[in-house]
Design a protein around this motif. Structure first.
Motif, PDB file in Angstrom:
ATOM      1  N   UNK A   1       0.791  -1.229   0.000  1.00  8.56           N
ATOM      2  CA  UNK A   1       0.000   0.000   0.000  1.00  8.56           C
ATOM      3  C   UNK A   1       0.821   1.276   0.000  1.00  8.56           C
ATOM      4  N   UNK A   2       2.131   1.179   0.080  1.00 13.00           N
ATOM      5  CA  UNK A   2       2.985   2.369   0.079  1.00 13.00           C
ATOM      6  C   UNK A   2       3.536   2.587  -1.331  1.00 13.00           C
ATOM      7  N   UNK A   3       3.213   3.742  -1.939  1.00 11.02           N
ATOM      8  CA  UNK A   3       3.749   4.006  -3.274  1.00 11.02           C
ATOM      9  C   UNK A   3       5.271   4.169  -3.232  1.00 11.02           C
ATOM     10  N   UNK A   4       5.877   4.071  -4.376  1.00 12.91           N
ATOM     11  CA  UNK A   4       7.337   4.177  -4.487  1.00 12.91           C
ATOM     12  C   UNK A   4       7.860   5.434  -3.793  1.00 12.91           C
ATOM     13  N   UNK A   5       8.959   5.258  -3.068  1.00 11.93           N
ATOM     14  CA  UNK A   5       9.615   6.396  -2.404  1.00 11.93           C
ATOM     15  C   UNK A   5      10.980   6.685  -3.023  1.00 11.93           C
ATOM     16  N   UNK A   6      11.465   5.800  -3.857  1.00  9.22           N
ATOM     17  CA  UNK A   6      12.813   5.871  -4.437  1.00  9.22           C
ATOM     18  C   UNK A   6      13.900   5.880  -3.370  1.00  9.22           C
ATOM     19  N   UNK A   7      13.562   5.411  -2.179  1.00  6.80           N
ATOM     20  CA  UNK A   7      14.547   5.332  -1.092  1.00  6.80           C
ATOM     21  C   UNK A   7      15.211   3.957  -1.092  1.00  6.80           C
ATOM     22  N   UNK A   8      16.496   3.979  -0.790  1.00  4.34           N
ATOM     23  CA  UNK A   8      17.227   2.719  -0.638  1.00  4.34           C
ATOM     24  C   UNK A   8      17.012   2.188   0.768  1.00  4.34           C
ATOM     25  N   UNK A   9      17.111   0.891   0.914  1.00  6.08           N
ATOM     26  CA  UNK A   9      16.945   0.269   2.219  1.00  6.08           C
ATOM     27  C   UNK A   9      17.968  -0.841   2.379  1.00  6.08           C
ATOM     28  N   UNK A  10      18.110  -1.223   3.626  1.00  4.10           N
ATOM     29  CA  UNK A  10      18.928  -2.387   3.974  1.00  4.10           C
ATOM     30  C   UNK A  10      18.319  -2.991   5.218  1.00  4.10           C
ATOM     31  N   UNK A  11      18.173  -4.322   5.224  1.00  4.48           N
ATOM     32  CA  UNK A  11      17.655  -4.994   6.411  1.00  4.48           C
ATOM     33  C   UNK A  11      18.241  -6.397   6.479  1.00  4.48           C
ATOM     34  N   UNK A  12      18.106  -6.991   7.641  1.00  5.24           N
ATOM     35  CA  UNK A  12      18.590  -8.357   7.825  1.00  5.24           C
ATOM     36  C   UNK A  12      17.408  -9.286   8.082  1.00  5.24           C
TER      37      UNK A  12
END
Length: 163
Positions: free
Chosen positions: A121-132
């Protein structure tokens, strides 16, 4: 008496040999299971080839990481993978550690990418992410039959929302 000692020694040698053979077979199987998970990650996540998912997953699998109505069925499995692939155009999974025992493989992963499409439900933010995350897979006859996963979804959503 010498014949008895020889017989005992022969039987003991056979038992040790069978035990070593069984251990070697089990170690080979555990390595093959770890390789299966790495190949799954490469083919489905990195090559984005969701149509090959049945190569890695048994038709009668159970995905304990999904709601009950989504835990079974190839179409549900493909849909859940496609959701991530559509939302993160450059999604990468890096296997940081793997531990295998019997027919289970535990993988500690680092996921990264850029949010370029709709996600939950969240439109594109063009933000990079990192998770484990951690995934546990039970394998039979060269295919995943059970799966459990725990990813830092709250951290992902914080990164995407900027909070």
């Amino acid at each position: 008496m010498t014949k008895i000692k020889f017989l005992f020694a022969s039987i003991f040698s056979l038992l040790v040999g069978f035990s070593t053979l069984a251990q070697t077979k089990n170690l080979n199987s555990m390595e093959e299971n770890k390789t299966l998970i790495k190949n799954f990650i490469d083919e489905i996540w990195h090559n984005r080839n969701v149509d090959k998912i049945s190569t890695f997953w048994d038709d009668d699998y159970t995905n304990h990481s999904m709601p009950p109505e989504m835990q079974k069925g190839m179409e549900n499995l493909k849909m859940s993978h496609q959701m991530f692939l559509s939302a993160f155009s450059d999604l990468k999974l890096e296997v940081l550690d793997q531990i295998a025992e019997d027919n289970k493989v535990v993988s500690r992963l680092k996921l990264s990418g850029k949010h370029t499409g709709d996600f939950m439900g969240m439109p594109s933010t063009d933000k990079s992410f990192q998770m484990t995350g951690i995934r546990i897979d039970r394998i039979e006859n060269g295919k995943i039959v059970e799966h459990w996963a725990d990813y830092d979804m709250a951290g992902l959503m914080r990164q995407l929302s900027g909070n």
